[in-house]
Design a protein around this motif. Sequence first.
Motif, mmCIF file in Angstrom:
data_model
loop_
_atom_site.group_PDB
_atom_site.id
_atom_site.type_symbol
_atom_site.label_atom_id
_atom_site.label_comp_id
_atom_site.label_asym_id
_atom_site.label_seq_id
_atom_site.Cartn_x
_atom_site.Cartn_y
_atom_site.Cartn_z
ATOM 1 N N ARG A 27 -12.315 2.998 -5.939
ATOM 2 C CA ARG A 27 -11.003 3.551 -5.856
ATOM 3 C C ARG A 27 -10.433 3.878 -4.611
ATOM 4 O O ARG A 27 -9.205 4.161 -4.445
ATOM 5 N N GLU A 28 -11.245 4.072 -3.377
ATOM 6 C CA GLU A 28 -11.004 5.187 -2.407
ATOM 7 C C GLU A 28 -9.673 3.232 -1.454
ATOM 8 O O GLU A 28 -9.403 3.441 -0.394
ATOM 9 N N PHE A 29 -9.673 1.922 -2.120
ATOM 10 C CA PHE A 29 -9.807 1.185 -1.168
ATOM 11 C C PHE A 29 -7.859 0.406 -1.689
ATOM 12 O O PHE A 29 -8.061 -0.436 -1.141
ATOM 13 N N LYS A 30 -7.666 0.579 -2.808
ATOM 14 C CA LYS A 30 -6.341 0.563 -2.799
ATOM 15 C C LYS A 30 -6.183 -0.938 -3.312
ATOM 16 O O LYS A 30 -5.184 -1.158 -2.744
ATOM 17 N N GLY A 31 -6.749 -1.653 -4.340
ATOM 18 C CA GLY A 31 -6.665 -3.032 -4.397
ATOM 19 C C GLY A 31 -7.235 -4.477 -3.381
ATOM 20 O O GLY A 31 -6.120 -5.114 -3.145
ATOM 21 N N GLU A 32 -7.918 -3.211 -2.260
ATOM 22 C CA GLU A 32 -8.561 -4.122 -1.288
ATOM 23 C C GLU A 32 -10.012 -4.756 -1.960
ATOM 24 O O GLU A 32 -10.507 -5.991 -1.124
#
Length: 223
Positions: A27-32
Motif C-alpha cells: 500500500r505504501e508504494f502507490k502502484g510501484e
Amino acid sequence: MIKLTFFHDVICPFCFVMSKRLKNVVREFKGEVIVKHKAFSIISSLEDLKEIAPTIEDARKVFLNEFQIVKKYFPDYDPEKVISKGKIGYVWSIPPLMACKAAEFQKGDDGHWEYFDRAQDKFFLEGEDVTQDEVLIKIAEEVGLDVEQFKKDFKSKKAKLAVIEDEEEAKAMGIHGVPAILINDVWLLRGVQSEDFLRQTIEDILEHGEPKNVKLKAFWERE
C-alpha cells in the motif's frame, strides 16, 4: 516497477501472517509494485489428511497446532476459541485455492488477493470450514463477485488446472513450501518476512534495479 509473485495457500498459517504484512507494505508504494498470486497446496489430498488424522477430532488437533503458529505472531490470537466453534474438520487446500482462481478469473490478481484474505480470515479467525461450498460462495458474495459466474467457475476444470499449473511452476523453481515471493522473476524470499525487510527490499530494488543493500538469492541458488 517491481513484480512480486506470491505463492501461498489459504490454510497456511505462515501465509496468513505474510499476506497481511505484504499488503501493508505494498500500500505504501502507490502502484510501484505489482503482486501476482499463485496457488500452492500444503494439503493437496483429503486422503493424505485422513491418514494422519483418522477422526474429525484428530483433524481439529492438527489444525489447532497450525493455529498455534499464528499466536506466535499475534499474541492476542486465541486458537482454542477458533477451534471450539466446531466447524473445522477435514479441511484441505484444493477447494479454497480453486475458489481463489475463480475470483481471479473475474477480477484478476487484486480479486484473487481479496478473496484469499477473506477466506483466510474465515478459516483462521472465524473457524469456518473453507472447503464447504456454502462458505466459499458466501465469501464470493462478500467480496462482490458475480456469484452466478463464481458458482460455474470454482469447481471447474479450468480452476483446477490453474492451481496445478501454479504449483508446477513453483516446483520447477525449487519452491517446496509457502509462503514464497519471487521478485522480478529472479530473487526469492522464503518464509515469513518482517514488514521492515519487505519495505527495505522493495526500496532497494526500485532504486538500483537489483538488490544492493539487502541480501537476496536467485531462485536457482541453493539455500
